[in-house]
Design an enzyme around this catalytic site. Structure first.
Site, mmCIF file in Angstrom:
data_model
loop_
_atom_site.group_PDB
_atom_site.id
_atom_site.type_symbol
_atom_site.label_atom_id
_atom_site.label_comp_id
_atom_site.label_asym_id
_atom_site.label_seq_id
_atom_site.Cartn_x
_atom_site.Cartn_y
_atom_site.Cartn_z
ATOM 1 N N LEU A 168 0.831 -1.210 0.000
ATOM 2 C CA LEU A 168 0.000 0.000 0.000
ATOM 3 C C LEU A 168 0.866 1.260 0.000
ATOM 4 O O LEU A 168 2.003 1.261 0.452
ATOM 5 C CB LEU A 168 -0.966 -0.003 1.180
ATOM 6 C CG LEU A 168 -0.449 -0.185 2.599
ATOM 7 C CD1 LEU A 168 0.097 1.090 3.164
ATOM 8 C CD2 LEU A 168 -1.585 -0.700 3.464
ATOM 9 N N ARG A 169 0.288 2.321 -0.555
ATOM 10 C CA ARG A 169 0.981 3.617 -0.615
ATOM 11 C C ARG A 169 0.394 4.554 0.419
ATOM 12 O O ARG A 169 -0.828 4.547 0.637
ATOM 13 C CB ARG A 169 0.782 4.267 -1.994
ATOM 14 C CG ARG A 169 1.439 3.557 -3.133
ATOM 15 C CD ARG A 169 0.821 3.978 -4.447
ATOM 16 N NE ARG A 169 -0.600 3.604 -4.501
ATOM 17 C CZ ARG A 169 -1.435 3.931 -5.470
ATOM 18 N NH1 ARG A 169 -1.028 4.671 -6.472
ATOM 19 N NH2 ARG A 169 -2.695 3.530 -5.443
ATOM 20 N N GLU A 170 1.232 5.364 1.033
ATOM 21 C CA GLU A 170 0.724 6.378 1.944
ATOM 22 C C GLU A 170 -0.178 7.322 1.151
ATOM 23 O O GLU A 170 0.085 7.640 -0.001
ATOM 24 C CB GLU A 170 1.877 7.180 2.541
ATOM 25 C CG GLU A 170 2.622 6.416 3.608
ATOM 26 C CD GLU A 170 3.739 7.229 4.216
ATOM 27 O OE1 GLU A 170 4.788 6.639 4.471
ATOM 28 O OE2 GLU A 170 3.554 8.435 4.422
ATOM 29 N N LYS A 219 8.979 -7.973 -2.008
ATOM 30 C CA LYS A 219 8.749 -6.631 -1.471
ATOM 31 C C LYS A 219 9.881 -5.676 -1.862
ATOM 32 O O LYS A 219 9.662 -4.569 -2.359
ATOM 33 C CB LYS A 219 8.625 -6.710 0.058
ATOM 34 C CG LYS A 219 8.605 -5.395 0.761
ATOM 35 C CD LYS A 219 7.347 -4.616 0.438
ATOM 36 C CE LYS A 219 7.433 -3.199 0.979
ATOM 37 N NZ LYS A 219 6.179 -2.515 0.977
ATOM 38 N N PHE A 264 3.722 5.748 -12.442
ATOM 39 C CA PHE A 264 5.068 5.998 -11.936
ATOM 40 C C PHE A 264 5.983 6.541 -13.030
ATOM 41 O O PHE A 264 7.144 6.158 -13.148
ATOM 42 C CB PHE A 264 5.661 4.709 -11.333
ATOM 43 C CG PHE A 264 5.818 4.819 -9.839
ATOM 44 C CD1 PHE A 264 4.709 4.826 -9.027
ATOM 45 C CD2 PHE A 264 7.070 4.940 -9.247
ATOM 46 C CE1 PHE A 264 4.837 4.953 -7.651
ATOM 47 C CE2 PHE A 264 7.202 5.070 -7.875
ATOM 48 C CZ PHE A 264 6.084 5.076 -7.077
ATOM 49 N N LEU A 265 5.445 7.418 -13.843
ATOM 50 C CA LEU A 265 6.223 7.988 -14.958
ATOM 51 C C LEU A 265 6.292 9.502 -14.830
ATOM 52 O O LEU A 265 6.677 10.184 -15.759
ATOM 53 C CB LEU A 265 5.553 7.589 -16.285
ATOM 54 C CG LEU A 265 6.431 7.586 -17.522
ATOM 55 C CD1 LEU A 265 7.473 6.484 -17.462
ATOM 56 C CD2 LEU A 265 5.588 7.417 -18.792
ATOM 57 N N GLY A 268 9.924 14.354 -11.052
ATOM 58 C CA GLY A 268 9.784 15.118 -9.813
ATOM 59 C C GLY A 268 11.144 15.474 -9.250
ATOM 60 O O GLY A 268 12.179 15.272 -9.900
ATOM 61 N N CYS A 275 9.901 4.479 2.480
ATOM 62 C CA CYS A 275 10.049 3.119 1.938
ATOM 63 C C CYS A 275 11.082 3.012 0.819
ATOM 64 O O CYS A 275 12.025 2.226 0.929
ATOM 65 C CB CYS A 275 8.689 2.627 1.438
ATOM 66 S SG CYS A 275 7.447 2.711 2.725
ATOM 67 N N ARG A 343 9.442 12.029 6.148
ATOM 68 C CA ARG A 343 10.639 11.196 6.238
ATOM 69 C C ARG A 343 11.288 11.080 4.852
ATOM 70 O O ARG A 343 10.602 10.798 3.868
ATOM 71 C CB ARG A 343 10.285 9.801 6.782
ATOM 72 C CG ARG A 343 10.009 9.819 8.271
ATOM 73 C CD ARG A 343 9.571 8.480 8.766
ATOM 74 N NE ARG A 343 8.270 8.101 8.226
ATOM 75 C CZ ARG A 343 7.720 6.902 8.401
ATOM 76 N NH1 ARG A 343 8.370 5.974 9.066
ATOM 77 N NH2 ARG A 343 6.527 6.644 7.903
HETATM 78 C C1 UGA Z 1 5.841 2.978 -1.795
HETATM 79 C C2 UGA Z 1 5.295 1.980 -2.827
HETATM 80 O O1 UGA Z 1 4.716 2.700 -3.916
HETATM 81 C C3 UGA Z 1 4.236 1.062 -2.185
HETATM 82 O O2 UGA Z 1 3.804 0.099 -3.134
HETATM 83 C C4 UGA Z 1 4.860 0.355 -0.981
HETATM 84 O O3 UGA Z 1 3.921 -0.469 -0.314
HETATM 85 C C5 UGA Z 1 5.358 1.407 -0.004
HETATM 86 O O4 UGA Z 1 6.338 2.249 -0.662
HETATM 87 C C6 UGA Z 1 5.963 0.683 1.168
HETATM 88 O O5 UGA Z 1 6.968 0.001 0.972
HETATM 89 O O6 UGA Z 1 5.381 0.691 2.256
HETATM 90 P P1 UGA Z 1 4.990 5.286 -0.755
HETATM 91 O O7 UGA Z 1 6.260 5.318 0.031
HETATM 92 O O8 UGA Z 1 3.713 5.612 -0.058
HETATM 93 O O9 UGA Z 1 4.771 3.840 -1.412
HETATM 94 O O10 UGA Z 1 5.185 6.347 -1.906
HETATM 95 P P2 UGA Z 1 5.014 6.345 -3.495
HETATM 96 O O11 UGA Z 1 3.658 6.745 -3.879
HETATM 97 O O12 UGA Z 1 5.559 5.096 -4.062
HETATM 98 O O13 UGA Z 1 6.014 7.553 -3.865
HETATM 99 C C7 UGA Z 1 7.409 7.434 -3.580
HETATM 100 C C8 UGA Z 1 8.144 8.648 -4.090
HETATM 101 O O14 UGA Z 1 8.160 8.672 -5.519
HETATM 102 C C9 UGA Z 1 7.555 9.977 -3.662
HETATM 103 O O15 UGA Z 1 8.605 10.863 -3.317
HETATM 104 C C10 UGA Z 1 6.803 10.461 -4.894
HETATM 105 O O16 UGA Z 1 6.660 11.854 -4.975
HETATM 106 C C11 UGA Z 1 7.701 9.927 -5.994
HETATM 107 N N1 UGA Z 1 6.998 9.714 -7.284
HETATM 108 C C12 UGA Z 1 6.031 8.772 -7.385
HETATM 109 C C13 UGA Z 1 7.367 10.479 -8.384
HETATM 110 O O17 UGA Z 1 8.269 11.350 -8.310
HETATM 111 N N2 UGA Z 1 6.728 10.254 -9.565
HETATM 112 C C14 UGA Z 1 5.762 9.315 -9.727
HETATM 113 O O18 UGA Z 1 5.245 9.151 -10.868
HETATM 114 C C15 UGA Z 1 5.401 8.557 -8.594
#
Ligand code: UGA
Length: 448
Positions: A168-170, A219, A264-265, A268, A275, A343
């Site tokens: 899951l994602r936050e 994972k 995820f494309l 940023g 995580c 974090r």
């Molecule tokens: C991430 C994974 O996406 C989850 O599947 C996983 O369960 C979780 O870690 C975990 O291990 O508990 P999360 O940390 O909530 O989830 O954040 P993401 O939504 O994955 O984003 C991670 C980073 O990537 C953020 O800094 C976000 O801004 C960046 N991001 C994400 C981008 O720059 N571009 C994108 O297209 C997507």
């Protein structure tokens, strides 16, 4: 259930719909709390153990301090139905449980590996109190072999231990828990694996039943893949600036390939959070110990540091080529929108770089309030309570977190408040044509 892949509602031999199980969740953090409320929402009786006194006191009043969509509603629903309760003692929580989910923190140790102190403590606390036949499912992100370690710590042949990683994602944790892309369970005891998978079944959810090591590695591999994809995207988009290509069209051009896809494309300021940074470092540590070469993951981590530097350089350019004595107005501090989690936030890392070069940074984030002003990670900043206060007198306005409300700011008013009409949009999501028309100089990722 034998090792294999199943589709719930189609070929999955264990059908969903089983309710009323007695479940214990150890740890009410970003994984434990959504997991608990969703299981209670599905009709199970869930006892959550939280040892952090402040968090426990807050939860027993029916609230959480997490900015997580739908969470408080499901806490309220669970407590009102009598199916969700909170205790401060793990041993008490597990006494009658058929399933125990370990959802405790596994922070990064100084050598990059995962620190298992909380897992070990929880296993030791619950070992003698578990009901015969109980299944322990570990959801904490842990090094390979941790299920075996938990088995040893528990030391009981009448209790099964399985790996059940969480994806899951936050910010969208409730929706992700209700509608998972897949359920993964790693176990020696296939019957126990089937029972755990059954708790999360929904229509057409693929269930991957495997061994414990593979489940634990899935994972890390998932998060490392996502991190690598983002570093690749940020690298290619930055290359567009150097060669004069259009970054937006590049992403459209590759994203329409279904094998690549648009998920995820989005470029940023770099990837962060609790995580991706932790899990990529842990995977490198695991690979090093195993003599395995994961240079691609090391390159993804290094490429992410480059991205933070690139964005800091963009801000320096926007402020006139020099940061000393300049004021930078920063919008957004959380690691992404819809969470109050800072974090490993790229926003915080970048502001540290700016301050290191002599800039004064005034920052606004909708989840940061005056009571956060003493938080350790914010000591280098001036926190203000409105976006307009952040940008007043700024030599550059910088958007570091993609909060939707920043798109609706009154940029004509901002133009009058700033010392220099320069905007750096590190999330590529503002209406750049409108900003340029207003008289701003605009730069983003992939555009100087
Ligand atoms: C991430 C994974 O996406 C989850 O599947 C996983 O369960 C979780 O870690 C975990 O291990 O508990 P999360 O940390 O909530 O989830 O954040 P993401 O939504 O994955 O984003 C991670 C980073 O990537 C953020 O800094 C976000 O801004 C960046 N991001 C994400 C981008 O720059 N571009 C994108 O297209 C997507």
């Amino acid at each position: 259930m034998a090792k294999g892949i199943y589709m719930t509602e189609s070929n999955n031999p264990s059908r969903p719909g089983d309710i009323g199980r007695r479940i214990s969740v150890i740890g009410a953090g970003y994984v434990g709390l959504p997991t608990a409320v969703v299981l209670s929402h599905r009709g199970h009786f869930v006892t959550v153990a939280e040892r952090n006194v402040e968090r426990f006191r807050e939860l027993v009043t029916g609230k959480s301090s997490r900015a997580e969509q739908g969470l408080d509603e499901l806490i309220g629903e669970g407590m009102a139905s009598g199916r969700l309760r909170f205790v401060d003692d793990a041993a008490e929580a597990v006494a009658e449980a058929e399933f125990v989910f370990l959802c405790v923190e596994t922070p990064q140790a100084p050598d990059g590996s995962a620190d298992l102190t909380s897992i070990i403590r929880a296993a030791e606390q619950i070992a003698s109190r578990l009901a015969p036949g109980a299944v322990i499912a570990n959801k904490s992100t842990v090094p390979l072999g941790t299920v075996r370690l938990i088995e040893q710590l528990i030391g009981r042949t009448d209790v099964a231990v399985v790996s059940n990683p969480e994806f899951l994602r936050e910010g969208s944790a409730i929706a992700d828990s209700l509608n998972p892309d897949r359920v993964v369970v790693g176990a020696d005891n296939q019957e126990a694996a089937g029972r755990v998978a059954q708790l999360f079944c929904g229509p057409e959810v693929p269930v991957v039943i495997t061994d414990t090591t593979t489940s634990e590695l899935i994972k890390y591999a998932s998060n490392a893949f996502l991190a690598t994809k983002l570093t690749f995207v940020n690298t290619m988009v930055s290359m567009c600036e150097e060669v004069g290509a259009d970054a937006n069209d590049l992403l459209l051009g590759i994203g329409y390939d279904k094998r690549i896809g648009f998920e995820f494309l989005h470029p940023g300021p770099g990837w962060g959070g609790s995580c991706l940074p932790k899990d990529t470092s842990a995977l490198v540590a695991i690979a090093n110990a195993a003599g395995s070469n994961v240079g691609i993951v090391r390159a993804a981590i290094a490429g992410n540091e480059d991205q933070l530097d690139r964005v800091a350089a963009k801000i320096r350019d926007a402020a006139g080529g020099e940061l000393r004595g300049r004021t930078i107005g920063v919008l957004g501090l959380s690691f992404k929108a819809n969470t109050n989690d800072r974090r490993n936030s790229p926003a915080v890392s970048i502001t540290k770089r700016l301050v290191h070069e002599g800039a004064k940074v005034r920052a606004f984030d909708p989840t940061v309030h005056s009571e956060n002003a003493h938080d350790e990670d914010l000591q280098h900043l001036t926190i203000v309570d409105s976006p307009y206060s952040a940008i007043a007198g700024a030599h550059s306005v910088v958007v570091l977190t993609e909060w939707p409300e920043f798109q609706d700011l009154d940029f004509s008013k901002i133009l009058e408040l700033v010392a220099r009409p320069a905007i750096v949009d590190a999330r590529n999501y503002l209406d750049f044509e409108a900003l340029i028309r207003l008289g701003f100089t605009y730069s983003c990722i992939g555009r100087k």
